[in-house]
Scaffold this motif. Structure first.
Motif, mmCIF file in Angstrom:
data_model
loop_
_atom_site.group_PDB
_atom_site.id
_atom_site.type_symbol
_atom_site.label_atom_id
_atom_site.label_comp_id
_atom_site.label_asym_id
_atom_site.label_seq_id
_atom_site.Cartn_x
_atom_site.Cartn_y
_atom_site.Cartn_z
ATOM 1 N N ALA A 1 35.683 -29.711 26.525
ATOM 2 C CA ALA A 1 35.978 -29.476 25.103
ATOM 3 C C ALA A 1 34.795 -28.896 24.335
ATOM 4 O O ALA A 1 34.937 -28.570 23.150
ATOM 5 C CB ALA A 1 36.427 -30.784 24.453
ATOM 6 N N LEU A 2 33.645 -28.755 24.954
ATOM 7 C CA LEU A 2 32.462 -28.269 24.258
ATOM 8 C C LEU A 2 32.568 -26.791 23.903
ATOM 9 O O LEU A 2 33.153 -25.998 24.655
ATOM 10 C CB LEU A 2 31.221 -28.478 25.132
ATOM 11 N N GLU A 3 31.973 -26.427 22.787
ATOM 12 C CA GLU A 3 31.796 -25.023 22.439
ATOM 13 C C GLU A 3 30.379 -24.620 22.839
ATOM 14 O O GLU A 3 29.411 -24.922 22.152
ATOM 15 C CB GLU A 3 32.020 -24.807 20.943
ATOM 16 N N MET A 4 30.267 -23.940 23.967
ATOM 17 C CA MET A 4 28.962 -23.540 24.487
ATOM 18 C C MET A 4 28.585 -22.161 23.953
ATOM 19 O O MET A 4 29.445 -21.311 23.718
ATOM 20 C CB MET A 4 28.992 -23.489 26.019
ATOM 21 N N THR A 5 27.284 -21.970 23.778
ATOM 22 C CA THR A 5 26.798 -20.623 23.483
ATOM 23 C C THR A 5 26.948 -19.766 24.740
ATOM 24 O O THR A 5 27.145 -20.293 25.851
ATOM 25 C CB THR A 5 25.326 -20.653 23.066
ATOM 26 N N ASP A 6 26.846 -18.467 24.577
ATOM 27 C CA ASP A 6 26.957 -17.589 25.738
ATOM 28 C C ASP A 6 25.873 -17.910 26.771
ATOM 29 O O ASP A 6 26.129 -17.893 27.983
ATOM 30 C CB ASP A 6 26.841 -16.127 25.305
ATOM 31 N N LYS A 7 24.684 -18.214 26.280
ATOM 32 C CA LYS A 7 23.586 -18.530 27.195
ATOM 33 C C LYS A 7 23.872 -19.837 27.933
ATOM 34 O O LYS A 7 23.680 -19.930 29.156
ATOM 35 C CB LYS A 7 22.282 -18.628 26.414
ATOM 36 N N GLN A 8 24.344 -20.850 27.208
ATOM 37 C CA GLN A 8 24.681 -22.116 27.854
ATOM 38 C C GLN A 8 25.800 -21.936 28.866
ATOM 39 O O GLN A 8 25.757 -22.493 29.959
ATOM 40 C CB GLN A 8 25.080 -23.144 26.794
ATOM 41 N N ARG A 9 26.812 -21.148 28.494
ATOM 42 C CA ARG A 9 27.927 -20.906 29.405
ATOM 43 C C ARG A 9 27.449 -20.252 30.692
ATOM 44 O O ARG A 9 27.894 -20.599 31.788
ATOM 45 C CB ARG A 9 28.971 -20.032 28.720
ATOM 46 N N GLY A 10 26.521 -19.327 30.574
ATOM 47 C CA GLY A 10 25.992 -18.676 31.768
ATOM 48 C C GLY A 10 25.269 -19.646 32.682
ATOM 49 O O GLY A 10 25.479 -19.650 33.901
ATOM 50 N N PHE A 11 24.411 -20.498 32.088
ATOM 51 C CA PHE A 11 23.709 -21.492 32.903
ATOM 52 C C PHE A 11 24.689 -22.497 33.508
ATOM 53 O O PHE A 11 24.531 -22.932 34.656
ATOM 54 C CB PHE A 11 22.671 -22.225 32.049
ATOM 55 N N TYR A 12 25.684 -22.871 32.718
ATOM 56 C CA TYR A 12 26.676 -23.846 33.181
ATOM 57 C C TYR A 12 27.462 -23.307 34.374
ATOM 58 O O TYR A 12 27.604 -23.991 35.400
ATOM 59 C CB TYR A 12 27.617 -24.200 32.034
ATOM 60 N N GLU A 13 27.966 -22.096 34.266
ATOM 61 C CA GLU A 13 28.729 -21.505 35.361
ATOM 62 C C GLU A 13 27.862 -21.326 36.598
ATOM 63 O O GLU A 13 28.307 -21.537 37.729
ATOM 64 C CB GLU A 13 29.325 -20.171 34.932
ATOM 65 N N SER A 14 26.615 -20.954 36.380
ATOM 66 C CA SER A 14 25.692 -20.821 37.510
ATOM 67 C C SER A 14 25.471 -22.162 38.196
ATOM 68 O O SER A 14 25.379 -22.249 39.427
ATOM 69 C CB SER A 14 24.359 -20.258 37.026
ATOM 70 N N GLY A 15 25.418 -23.245 37.378
ATOM 71 C CA GLY A 15 25.214 -24.577 37.933
ATOM 72 C C GLY A 15 26.370 -25.090 38.759
ATOM 73 O O GLY A 15 26.206 -26.030 39.549
#
Length: 337
Positions: A267-281
């Motif tokens: 449910a979080l609204e991630m920034t584009d940068k956070q989303r990139g790190f998250y998907e990479s993780g």
């Protein structure tokens, strides 16, 4: 009928990760409980880690926690993954492991790493700086000398009760650390499974440069990484979400937080940068059903030639984590205690 995973040792590293709304004491007690479960399932060894001033990690004193784990178990090997040697005086580390080995003979492992605190403030509090990591090879040589009685840095000083004991040392490594392990003639613990090309290059270099020692006559490779097993691939992927979000948050906010439940992360609204790190993780780990994980682990073991797999999985749901270890034990053919 034998399988490609038969004969491969499987072990557990637990980082004592905290969960949202819980304190460090709960995380440490859960580590001890997980060690008992791992022993019952037939895992070979159980290691704990060293982190300082990290809100999401309670394990800051690995030799103390290892003592609690060893006292709560009877058969499984217990050790550290690892003690960060640049943070400590080698004499003190030798004494600590000498005490552990004396209390729990034949069950203690000494996993050693070269990292220092990850922020300037932590390093100052430890009385260290980034350059201290470069002293690891010399510190390692001194540490081993305290056990053999051959150290020369401090004449007429002896590590009691470590001197004369043989606590198996392991080097936790990426890149340069693999060369240090090879030169010292020590077993290598290396990860992560998600960075396969770099992993294989380091392992090949380790084997080609290995020099036999009194500690190990031939190379020994332990590959470490996240492994999540569940009834479905989606359930297994869900287990990866809390750690992936903690990593993304730390990369963008500078703080490694406690593990959050997957439903909140979704449910979080991630920034584009956070989303990139998250998907990479979320990428590159070994996860899925028992059949999928068995196939991927078989490929990893065949590619690396590893003798052992060290599983480092952390997730919010403790029930799912234990179920994953049970499924992994089954597909690996471990013998329950």
């Amino acid at each position: 009928m034998t399988t490609p995973l038969e004969g491969i040792r499987f072990s557990v590293l637990d980082r004592s990760r905290t969960r949202e709304g819980e304190d460090g004491g709960r995380a440490l007690r859960d580590t001890v409980r997980l060690a008992r479960e791992a022993e019952a399932l037939g895992y070979h060894r159980f290691w704990v880690s060293e982190h300082h001033s990290v809100p999401g990690v309670a394990g800051s004193a690995p030799t103390v926690l290892a003592a609690a784990v060893a006292g709560a178990t009877t058969r499984i090997r217990v050790g550290t993954g690892g003690v960060m040697l640049p943070n400590h005086q080698p004499l003190v580390v030798a004494e600590q492991f000498g005490v552990l080995e004396s209390l729990f003979p034949g069950r203690i492992d000494m996993g050693l790493g070269r990292s220092v605190g990850f922020t300037d403030g932590i390093r100052r509090a430890l009385g260290r700086d980034k350059e201290d990591a470069d002293r690891f090879a010399g510190q390692l040589d001194e540490l081993l000398g305290w056990f053999t009685g051959e150290q020369t840095a401090h004449p007429q000083v002896h590590a009691r009760p470590a001197e004369g004991l043989r606590v198996p040392p392991y080097v936790l490594a990426t890149g340069e650390g693999a060369a240090i392990a090879a030169a010292a003639g020590l077993p290598l613990v290396i990860g992560d499974l998600k960075g396969r090309a770099r992993l294989l290059e380091a392992i090949d270099g380790y084997r080609s440069a290995f020099r036999p020692s009194v500690w190990s006559s031939e190379p020994y490779v332990v590959v470490a990484g996240t492994v999540a097993v569940a009834g479905t691939e989606e359930e297994a992927r869900r287990m990866l979400m809390p750690e992936a979000w903690s990593l993304a948050y730390s990369r963008t906010r500078g703080v490694f937080p406690p593990l959050a439940p997957p439903e909140r992360i979704t449910a979080l609204e991630m920034t584009d940068k956070q989303r990139g790190f998250y998907e990479s993780g979320l990428q590159g780990h070994v996860y899925g059903t028992e059949e999928q994980v068995a196939a991927e682990l078989t490929r990893a073991v065949q590619e690396t030639g590893a003798q052992e797999v060290l599983v480092t999985t952390s997730t919010y749901d403790r029930t799912a984590l234990l179920d994953s270890y049970r499924r992994l034990a089954r597909l690996a053919g471990l013998t329950p205690a």
